[in-house]
Structure formats: C-alpha cells, structure tokens
Design an enzyme around this catalytic site. Structure first.
Site, PDB file in Angstrom:
ATOM      1  N   SER A   1      15.816  39.461   2.276  1.00  0.00           N
ATOM      2  CA  SER A   1      15.873  39.790   0.679  1.00  0.00           C
ATOM      3  C   SER A   1      15.382  38.281   0.184  1.00  0.00           C
ATOM      4  CB  SER A   1      17.636  38.342   0.767  1.00  0.00           C
ATOM      5  OG  SER A   1      17.448  37.732   1.639  1.00  0.00           O
ATOM      6  N   ASP A   2      15.955  37.392  -1.168  1.00  0.00           N
ATOM      7  CA  ASP A   2      14.656  36.399  -1.594  1.00  0.00           C
ATOM      8  C   ASP A   2      16.337  35.080  -0.973  1.00  0.00           C
ATOM      9  OD1 ASP A   2      13.415  35.202  -2.372  1.00  0.00           O
ATOM     10  OD2 ASP A   2      13.122  35.414  -4.311  1.00  0.00           O
ATOM     11  N   TRP A   3      16.105  34.097  -1.321  1.00  0.00           N
ATOM     12  CA  TRP A   3      16.879  33.081  -1.345  1.00  0.00           C
ATOM     13  C   TRP A   3      17.781  33.216  -1.772  1.00  0.00           C
ATOM     14  CZ3 TRP A   3      14.935  28.606   1.021  1.00  0.00           C
ATOM     15  CH2 TRP A   3      15.381  27.659   1.581  1.00  0.00           C
TER      16      TRP A   3
END
Ligand code: BGC
Length: 739
Positions: free
Chosen positions: A286-288
C-alpha cells in the site's frame, strides 16, 4: 538442512537458466524450488506470523509498536522502510533471521527516486533526454549504491501520467505521454533489477502509484480522480503493464479515490486487471497508511473493515498503518476473511524475498559502500545525465554557447550558489555538500579567462528587494548576465501543489530589473514542472531549462553553457501559457468544433490562444536540423502488418549535435474518437555538421491498438496521418491506410 539444499539448487538453476532472470512472471518457468520453499514455510506459519509478513513498519516504528526489536523477534514485522543504515539493517535482520521462530528475513524498502547518494536529475528532467539507455544506467547506479547501504527495494519508478503541472508530483514521472512513459518504465525496471535480483548490486523495483493518481482533480494533492475506463486503459495503465512485463517485483497502490473506489481497496485494479489480466506475480504494497485511509475516504467504517477491503482487494503488504496486524488474524479466526487471502499475499511477498536472495544472504557487508557511494564513474554518469536533461527553450542570435572571448559574466539569482535546491525533491539520501553549484561549475569551466561577478539578488520565495542593487551592479560591470532562477526543492513533490505557475517569490521582478541594464541575458530555469514563463520567453534572449539537476548540476550546466555539450533535450510535458488552460496536453481530442483560427463558435477561449506556450517534444540545439524525404513505403497495409516510414535528417548548422526525431500518427476516424496526435516512435541520433542520416520507423499495426467502442483492445482499419519531426507540432506529413 533440506531448506539449505533446496536453496542451493534454486540458485544454481537461476544461474544455469539461459537468458535474463529478470522476469517475475516468466510463463512456463515457474520457479518450483522457490514455490516449494514457500509451501514449507506457509505450512509452519501461525496466523500472526503470516500477517507479520504483510506488515511494513517505518524505521522509528511510527504508528506501530514501541518495541520494534521485540516485534521483529515475534515475527510481527515483515519489512521496514526508511532505513538506509547498514548497521541498523544488519542488527534488525539478525534478530529476524536468528531470533525469530522461522528465521524469515526482513525486506528493507526506501525511496530511491532519482539516485541514492549520487543524485541524478529529477525524473521529469531525465525523461527530457529521451535516452532509454541512460535511464537504465542511472537506475542501475542507484541500485548499486542503495544495495550497498542495505536497501533491497526502491519505491520507484513513479510512472503516473500527469497532465496537470499544478500537481507537485508531476516532477516524479516521465511526463504526459503513455508511449514514452512505458519505455521509461521498462528501462527503469531493467536498471534497478538487472538480470538477477539476488545480485549484490540490484534491487527490487516498485511501480507506483497504481493507478491514475496523476489525474488528481485541479492538480490538488490526494484529490479525487474521475477518469473514464477507456482513458484509464489507453493512457494510464500501459506504463504499469510495461513495467509488469519487464518483471517488476512489486507495485504500490496509491492514495486516490478512482471513480468512487479508492485504489488501495480497488479489487478491479488490483486483482482483476493486475493479477487476472496481466498475471503479475510480485506483491503489492500500500502507500503510506493508504489502507487505513479507506476510513476517511468513506468506504470503511473502521480499521476492521479497512483491513478486509485492503487485503481482499489485493494489497499484500500494508505500509505504516497497522490495520492488518491488529485485525486480520482475528478476522480469519472469526471466519470473516479466508485464510487463502493471507496465504496468497504471503506467498507473493516471500517469492520476492527469495528472488532477492535474502534467505541466502540476509546481511550486507558494511565495507562495500565505501567504494560504491559517489564513485567517480557514478558522478561521471550524473554529469552526462545533467547534460542530456537540459532543454534549450530559446536562443536568439545564438547567444549560447557563451563566446570564449567574454571577459566578465554576472551570475545572478537565488539558485546560482545553491546546493540544496539543486538536489530536487525526493532526494532523501542526497546531501547538499555533494552538489556542484552553478557558480562552482562556471568558475571551473571559465574562471581562468573570464571574471564571474556573483550576486544572489533575492531569495527563491521571498519578497525582499534588498539584494537587487547588488545584482544590478554586477550586471552593469559585466559583458553578459546569467540568471539562475526558478523553483526550489520545496516547490515540488508530494503535497506540493501550486495554483500559480509563475517564478516563485519576486524573482521575476529581479529579472525585469536586471533586464533594464540592457545586458544580454541567459536564463537558467530550475523547476520540477512546467512554468508559465510568458514574459521570460518574450524578453530574454536565451533560456535553458535545467530542472533540478542533482549533484553534478553545476558541471553539466557549465558543459552546456560553454558549448562542450550541445543540448538536445526535448520536453515530455506541455508548457501552458496560463493556469486556465490546464489540463493541456498534446494528445487531446479534436472536438466537433475544432478551432480554425476564426472567431466563430469553435472550441476556444476568448482571452487566450488554445495553443500551449511550449509544446510536447519541443527543444532547440546549438545547431539546426532539416527534415526531408518523408517516405511511407507501403501506404496500404493489411492488419496485421507494419508500415515502414523513413525520413532524411540533415544537420544544417555548424555544430555537431543530437536530434530526437519523433513519429506521430493520427487515426482519422475510429469507433471512438481518437487523439489529434499520438507519439508512436522516436530516434535519438547524432549528426556532424552537414551530415545526413536516414531514420527508419517500422510501425507495427499492433502499436495502433486502442480500447474500441466495445472496450476491446483492437486496431481498426481506416486512414491515418503520420508526421515525423522535431516536436509534436512541426514535421513532415504523410498518410497511410490500414485495410
Ligand atoms: C508516497 C510514496 C512513497 C511512500 C514512502 C508516500 O507518502 O506517496 O510515493 O514511496 O510515502 O515514503
């Protein structure tokens, strides 16, 4: 013991296998040894250990456990990001390998975006070189340096198409075109991953941000994206598909809401397209905190639901937020999510860890970095990359290259004696002290014969005018002025959207004051996006776009100013005249009422031309090139087939130089409307003064496919226009027909 033997056999097979081992998804070549090892591990893992593999923690444990070491020991962490420190890496890895129950190594990810310590030009600048070999080489140097400090995996390439320069992240990609962007995506993956991911000088790539993040409404960061499926498929996804086909090990799901379904919970993208259509075998991170952000997006009520949505959509590893580790084991026990979801994700993650050789060689030799970081050959490549990235936007009366007889030059502007801003955004491990400034570069190149009168003039973003008088004085006592102005490091990148694309602060005011001295001015423009430089283009005789060039900035710029290198960069993104024209890109549709230069009811503005300030593909040289003899060998072509197009290009000026010849087509009528132009090929050639070369394009009919009225990927018969030229608005024109 059995594991050890299997491992050795596995590595031997990798070496014995003919050809490149780069591809993660080589059809017919399943790595059965790796898969058997994974089966063995999965059979032994607890639910917590499985979800541990699916969890990535920031180096300081942000959002996560206080006692990182203990969590690694317990198998609750599979990966770290932001650690670029061999000793810390080895320490944590030792705990994972020697003190956790199953000894599964950690994988360390980091944002190595345009170089690790040897910072190259920002990606949008590098793309302007149209040199795929160079793109591959800079990525390969980045991998060598990063792996030496213990980074196994970079969150790069960023391959989001961006048609809106207000968006600060436009700097991280290759521009607005899917064809060029796809080639750059593949080249970067090749550079980072090489042929063998387990080699000590390669690292895993991560294609990001899947997908369509660059279409943020109004260019505002993290904003909603609403894009028709056909455009998603024709424009945004080809770059990811190219990277997957090149064997990229991982992919990152983005932050954006796409047509109502945030992409980090978007099964259609992450499973139907990525896995079922493209057969991607690596893993998705995932992104942050983007899984947890499904809550503010409004598709998850709480962390439990966010975890279910993320994991079942196909996000294998969660970055920073802890919805997986806090919920998934319980959810499996409650029967609310299938254990298969976990097993599939863990298999993909372990597959990459095996391919990286982490089971065999979990540690990094701390001494390697000494000979690798900022090695002279790395800096040499960086200097070449700076030269190739630069775009000559204007050069009235051949003011450039600088006349060797100049006695004095005024070097003015907040970017002239500046190290930090030349690094550009996303240069985490870059250090200001490594950067060669413009002042230093010029002094080294010209200092013996020419006096350089430096004055800062103003700040990048200030309003104070105190430095103006010193700047004017420097100009007055010099033969010529070089102005180093533009954006700073903080104007670009994540969460740095702008609504005004003029030179920041009062730099334009300074420029106007200096221009009143009537001295000839060369403007070096630093930026990470297209800027609305109308006054500058009209009033300043020479303008060189240097982007944010990285550690060798000053040297590369001096090479170009002095004429040691003849610039050949071409824009890969359209420069608008004003913010009101955005989005503006070369491959727009024609409309039913195209503007024809009249003032009737056609598609136009009443207060601005439609045309851009500078078109896609544009860039000048110290020499001139003439295109002639466009020949389309077969003007009627059966599908499937190929169209052979040749053109002669002559260097009609005095200097030798490179030219990027570009091939565009237009599909005149389709079952759905088609862009007015589409890039379908380019060749970067070198011509001596007076020399002529024939450039050949073999355009395959398969390259003319698009998503048709039935959303099928097809090429349709009919008439086509073709252009070969120096940019997207000039060139020789021809036609062909597909039968
Ligand atoms: C960015 C990613 C980056 C990640 C890790 C996020 O905020 O969107 O591009 O890779 O942080 O630093």
């Amino acid at each position: 013991m059995i594991r050890k033997i299997l491992m050795v056999v596995c590595i031997l097979t990798a070496y014995l296998h003919p050809g490149c081992q780069r591809q993660m998804n080589q059809a017919g070549n399943p790595d059965s040894f790796v898969e058997a090892n994974i089966d063995g591990l999965l059979a032994k893992m607890t639910l917590e250990e499985k979800v541990g593999q699916m969890s990535q923690v920031n180096k300081n444990g942000e959002d996560g456990p206080a006692d990182i070491e203990n969590e690694v020991r317990s198998g609750n962490i599979g990966s770290f990001l932001n650690i670029a420190d061999v000793d810390l890496r080895n320490k944590l890895q030792k705990i994972a390998v020697e003190e956790s129950r199953l000894g599964i190594p950690l994988i360390f990810g980091y944002d190595v975006i345009h170089g690790h310590r040897t910072i190259f030009p920002v990606p949008l600048g590098e793309a302007a070189g149209w040199d795929l070999d160079l793109v591959e080489k800079t990525a390969s140097v980045a991998a060598r340096e990063a792996r030496a400090v213990g980074i196994d995996w970079t969150f790069s390439p960023m391959i989001d198409i961006a048609r809106d320069p207000r968006w600060g992240r436009i700097v991280e990609g290759a521009g607005e075109d899917a064809y060029l962007g796809s080639l750059i995506s593949s080249a970067k993956v090749r550079g980072y991953q090489g042929c063998d991911l387990s080699a000590p000088d390669t690292m895993a790539a991560c294609l990001k941000h899947f997908a369509v993040y660059g279409a943020s409404q109004a260019g505002r960061e993290y904003h909603t994206t609403e894009v028709p499926l056909r455009t998603i498929r024709d424009v945004y996804l080809p770059l990811f598909k190219a990277g997957v086909e090149e064997g990229a090990a991982t992919l990152m799901s983005g932050f954006n809401d796409l047509n109502g379904v945030p992409v980090s919970g978007n099964k259609f993208l992450l499973t139907d397209i990525l896995r079922n259509e493209w057969g991607f075998e690596g893993f998705v991170v995932s992104d942050w905190r983007s899984v947890k952000q499904l809550i503010p997006h409004g598709i998850a009520e709480d962390e439990t639901q966010a975890a279910i949505l993320g994991a079942t959509a196909g996000v294998d590893m969660e970055m920073v937020s802890r919805t997986y580790i806090n919920n998934l084991p319980r959810l499996v026990r409650e029967g609310r999510i299938s254990q298969d979801v976990l097993d599939t994700a863990v298999r993909r993650i372990l597959r990459v860890k095996f391919r990286l050789g982490l089971f065999e060689n979990p540690y990094v030799d701390p001494d390697v970095q000494k000979s690798v970081i900022l090695a002279p050959e790395n800096r040499k490549l960086a200097r070449k990359a700076v030269c190739e990235s630069m775009v000559l936007l204007k050069n009235e009366n051949n003011l450039l290259p600088l006349n060797a007889s100049l006695q004095s030059i005024a070097l003015i502007g907040p970017l002239a004696d500046n190290q930090k801003d030349l690094l550009g955004t996303w240069s985490y491990s870059g250090r200001s002290e490594d950067v060669v400034t413009v002042l230093k570069g010029l002094q080294d190149a010209l200092g013996d014969t020419c006096k350089i009168n430096y004055a800062k003039g103003c700040e990048i973003d200030g309003i104070l005018t105190e430095g103006f008088s010193e700047a004017i004085e420097a100009a007055n006592k010099s033969d010529l002025v070089i102005m180093a102005v533009g954006e700073g490091i903080m104007h670009n990148g994540e969460a740095h959207s702008r609504t005004n694309l003029n030179l920041p602060g009062n730099q334009l005011q300074l420029l106007k004051e200096v221009e009143k001295t009537d001295k000839p001015i060369v403007l070096i423009l630093f930026s990470g996006r297209p800027l609305t430089i109308n006054w500058e283009l009209e009033n300043i005789p020479s303008i060189l776009l240097a982007w944010h060039p990285g550690v060798e900035g000053g040297n590369g710029i001096a090479d170009v100013l002095s004429g040691r290198y003849n610039p050949a960069g071409k824009l890969t993104v359209t420069f608008p005249r004003n913010v009101g024209q955005i989005p503006i890109y070369y491959n727009m549709k024609n409309t039913g009422r195209p503007f024809k230069g009249d003032d009737g009811d056609t598609s136009r503005y009443i207060d601005s031309p439609n045309t851009p300030l500078l078109p896609f593909g544009y860039g000048l040289s110290y020499t001139t090139f003439a295109y002639h003899n466009l020949l389309i060998e077969n003007q009627k072509v059966k599908i499937p087939g190929a169209v052979k197009i040749t053109v002669d290009i002559t260097n009609t000026g005095d200097a030798a130089g490179h030219e990027v010849a570009q091939l565009y087509i237009r599909d005149i009528a389709g079952s759905v409307t088609r862009p007015v132009k589409e890039l379908k090929g380019f060749k970067r050639i070198y011509l001596k003064s007076g020399e002529t070369k024939t450039v050949t394009f073999n355009l395959q009919t398969s390259e003319l496919k698009f998503y048709d009225i039935n959303m099928e990927y097809n090429v349709e018969p009919g008439d086509f226009k073709v252009w070969v030229g120096p940019n997207s608005v000039e060139g020789l024109e021809g036609t062909f027909e597909l039968l």
